[in-house]
Design an enzyme around this catalytic site. Structure first.
Site: not given
Lengths: 368, 467
Positions: B316-318, B467
């Site tokens: 989800w963050h990257g 993000f």
């Protein structure tokens, strides 16, 4: 937390101040340029479907709003003060303060830039100088960080290494390091340039290398310009610094000399008081940036001529050498392409001086 | 548009406030929606369509699910809506990553789509998923008013960097909410605090990372300085944004849940994640971990569930292997903590437990921030003395001196100490009187100083935008 009526009233007043400030921002008339930042300010961008859909219009509006903020410099000063005095940071926008001097923190030397400069100088030599018997001198002017680094506990630029490299790469020139006769106080406090009234020792060192009369033996009169000089670092640092004063040295030679600008055909005095009253008072010296100019010095005590490849530092140094040369031609290859010089200059047996600051050598991409 | 921009501060926000409070209650949502779409379009004009499309899909899905509740068709509508949003998110965010990874493993030269990631898509996708899933679960009624649903999704205070607001938490407020001068003042106060955390602290700390990138000869000291600077920067950047979102929400009558609770004073990794990006953690808990069975299954499935949730959290963050490893690292740490170390750590002195958590989080953020795995390894190795770098040089000492003040302020500010001190002072009458006068003035001073920072800089994106 208890809610005081006073607190709520004050908070509401702060909100009101913010809304009023917003109204001022909306209604403030646009300005053309920033005196302190020495640049034109962005104007309201034209609206078009393309610019809108690509987001370019919004970016331009952001720039416009930032540029046209009422009291922009005062706000920037507030930031600089916060940074230096509240957060105790050592620099703002890359500018540090040392003993009242604003100094740019750029200690690294860019090898590719130096090589580009050397390649341009070599090209000048090969094209115009190799065929004649010129005395070629290279005067190296250090950035003032060299004299401030120790007090800042910041790394000093490796000028010694750079000089060794220049000596190796420019075997046709005799390299003179003017650092030996300079100190931090020989530069303006708010600007990267050096102060002409402090340059006589450097001029003497250079005159020895060139084999001309010692300028120290002249009777120089110092005149102070009657307007303050806010240098480039004043605008960059945004600190509330005291302005510098521009002092220029006159002698019978500088009074008698005339400057002819090749680009315009204008003839001006060595110290251009008209230009000094304009946006950048430093243009006092030889009218500021100019691709090609020739100084005729009727008071010169020799028949020698000098061609100087130079940057802006030379503007205040060269007037100190006028007794030594009948004519001095100054070429700034940032503003004129090297291959066009033959149209303007006949290279014979003139003395040749390359006069460059480390700042320009380190950002030499503009040398053509 | 950025909160930390003159455009937002002196044009957008005052104009929206004036219009919002001038119109009658029934027009407040349309005004907010219009403002939110303009806010989003200001930075991403093309991508407004993605968001509008998502809103329409989930609006229709919500109504269809409610209509067919209890039937297999309801499940079909849910799956279709999830597939549409996750498919879009997967394509724009992960297509390059997966194809690049396949190319790296197989040697194939499949072309990368090179899709540009719409700002905030991870945040608004998770918000809209929570709505549709909750409707399917029967936990909320479907929103029949398209403008109300669109206002929830597009609400500009939390649109592009969270917190991830659940529909269930503000459904009532979308229908009608309370406005008052008190709320406006306290909301703007919170907004200014968040803006100061972002502009004064996070942006300044962000300069350290740039210095490392620009330095030809880094040192061990500079690597540590950069790591500590980033750890503090990301907290002040993200929690500052959450403060601004919560504050603006309050101004417009919404109550968003807190997203941070002093994560750097946590005494365990479990506690850290209960304090850091709370809205994301609870989202994954409620919509992923618990549906998978949570911890009420066998140990094997529980470990699998943890790994899946943290793999997804990382992703989800990257879209990069650094984020995958970062997520799995926390899965491992949580497993170790829950199975073995957690009970022991409870008996440790507070400073030792907190020190260990901070060190682990510090190293994890080095992995998080590195552009790729080799650089992450290189940086970690440099910090631990595994690279032939000098310990320090005059330049890194200079940077340390230059940034020490802001680092110390950030360290103290990341603890609950200032808030506790403030509350104490407020309870002491003489100090309370002084604060009554000085606090509004300090707020004004902060606003002016930040205006100065914004006037002096042209580019300062929020970290969490990517993000």
């Amino acid at each position: 937390m208890r809610k005081h009526p006073t607190s709520q009233i004050l908070m509401a007043a702060v909100v009101a101040v913010w809304l009023i400030l917003s109204l001022v921002v909306w209604s403030w008339p646009d300005q053309d340029h920033s005196l302190h930042e020495r640049r034109l300010l962005a104007r309201h961008p034209a609206l078009s479907l393309d610019a809108l859909s690509s987001g370019q219009w919004m970016e331009s509006v952001e720039t416009y709003i930032s540029d046209q903020l009422p009291g922009r410099f005062a706000f920037r000063t507030l930031k600089a003060i916060t940074r230096f005095h509240l957060l105790r940071q050592k620099e703002n926008q890359g500018i540090a303060m040392v003993n009242g001097h604003a100094v740019k923190l750029e200690h690294t030397i860019d090898p590719s830039s130096i090589d580009h400069a050397i390649q341009r100088f070599q090209s000048l030599y090969d094209r115009y100088l190799v065929a004649n018997d010129h005395v070629i001198t290279f005067a190296f002017i250090p950035d003032k960080l060299a004299f401030a680094a120790a007090d800042l506990a910041y790394p000093a630029p490796d000028n010694a290494g750079l000089l060794r490299y220049l000596e190796r790469q420019l075997p046709f020139a005799s390299v003179v390091d003017l650092s030996e006769t300079l100190s931090l106080d020989d530069y303006y406090r708010t600007d990267p340039h050096w102060r002409q009234e402090q340059l006589l020792p450097a001029a003497q060192q250079l005159s020895e290398a060139l084999g001309i009369a010692d300028p120290l033996s002249n009777d120089w009169q110092a005149t102070t310009l009657d307007r303050p000089f806010y240098g480039a670092y004043y605008g960059q640092s945004a600190l509330p610094l005291q302005p510098d004063r521009l002092v220029y040295l006159t002698s019978p030679a500088t009074e008698a000399a005339t400057v002819r600008h090749a680009a315009t055909g204008d003839v001006t005095p060595v110290y251009d008081l008209e230009k000094a009253a304009g946006k950048d008072p430093y243009d006092l010296f030889l009218s500021g940036a100019s691709p090609l100019l020739t100084i005729t010095s009727p008071q010169a005590d020799t028949e020698r001529d000098l061609i100087v490849f130079r940057d802006s530092f030379a503007g205040s140094l060269i007037p100190l050498l006028l007794e030594g040369y009948r004519t001095i031609t100054l070429v700034d290859i940032r503003h004129i392409a090297s291959d066009q010089l033959a149209e303007h200059i006949t290279f014979r047996d003139q003395d040749i001086l390359f006069c460059y600051s480390s700042t320009i050598l380190n950002a030499a991409g503009t040398l053509r | 548009m950025l909160f930390s921009s003159l455009t937002f501060l002196y044009y957008f926000l005052p104009a929206v406030l004036l219009v919002y409070f001038a119109v009658p209650a029934k027009l407040k949502n349309p005004v907010l929606l219009t403002a939110s779409l303009l806010f989003y379009a200001w930075g991403e004009p093309r991508f407004v369509l993605f968001m509008v499309l998502s809103i329409l899909v989930h609006y229709a899905a919500g109504l269809a699910i409610a209509h067919d509740r209890g039937t297999r068709r309801a499940r079909l509508w849910l799956i279709l809506a999830l597939a549409a949003s996750l498919g879009l998110l997967g394509y724009v965010k992960y297509a390059d990553f997966f194809i690049g990874s396949v190319n790296a493993v197989s040697g194939l030269g499949l072309p990368l789509p090179g899709v540009v990631l719409p700002i905030g898509i991870s945040f608004y996708t998770f918000q809209i998923l929570s709505y549709t899933i909750d409707v399917y679960r029967g936990q909320v009624e479907p929103q029949k008013n398209l403008i109300s649903l669109a206002t929830y999704i597009a609400l500009f205070p939390q649109l592009i960097a969270g917190p991830i607001v659940r529909y269930a938490d503000i459904a009532g407020q979308l229908a009608g909410r309370h406005h008052s001068l008190d709320r406006v003042i306290s909301g703007l106060r919170r907004f200014v605090i968040g803006l100061a955390k972002k502009i004064l602290i996070a942006n300044t700390l962000g300069e350290i990372g740039v210095l490392l990138d620009q330095t030809a000869q880094p040192t061990v000291l500079l690597h540590w300085l950069t790591a500590i600077g980033f750890m503090l920067q990301i907290y002040f950047d993200f929690s500052g944004y959450s403060d601004m979102a919560i504050g603006l929400g309050r101004v417009f009558g919404f109550d968003f849940l807190e997203n941070f609770n002093y994560p750097y004073i946590a005494r365990s990794i479990t506690e850290f994640w209960h304090r850091w990006h709370i809205s994301l953690g609870t989202w994954f808990r409620d919509y992923c971990y618990i549906p998978l069975g949570g911890s009420r299954t066998g140990k094997g499935r529980w470990l699998r569930n943890l790994a899946i949730v943290w793999l997804l959290t990382g992703l989800w963050h990257g879209a990069a292997w650094t984020f995958v490893l970062w997520g799995l690292l926390f899965a491992l740490l949580l497993i170790v903590e829950k199975l073995w170390l957690g009970k022991r750590m409870q008996h440790w002195p507070a400073w030792a437990a907190r020190g260990l958590v901070l060190l682990v989080v510090l190293f994890s953020f080095v992995l998080f921030e590195a552009p790729d795995l080799p650089q992450a390894v290189q940086r970690l190795s440099a910090m631990l003395g595994g690279s032939p770098l000098p310990l320090a040089d005059p330049l890194s000492w200079f940077y340390l001196r230059s940034y020490l003040g802001i680092i110390l302020i950030a360290i103290v500010g990341a603890t609950s100490l200032p808030a506790r001190l403030y509350r104490r002072l407020r309870q002491w009458t003489p100090a309370d009187r002084i604060l009554t006068v000085t606090e509004p003035l300090a707020g004004l001073a902060l606003l002016l100083v930040m205006t100065g920072y914004l006037a002096d800089a042209s580019f300062n994106p929020f970290l969490y935008f990517r993000f």
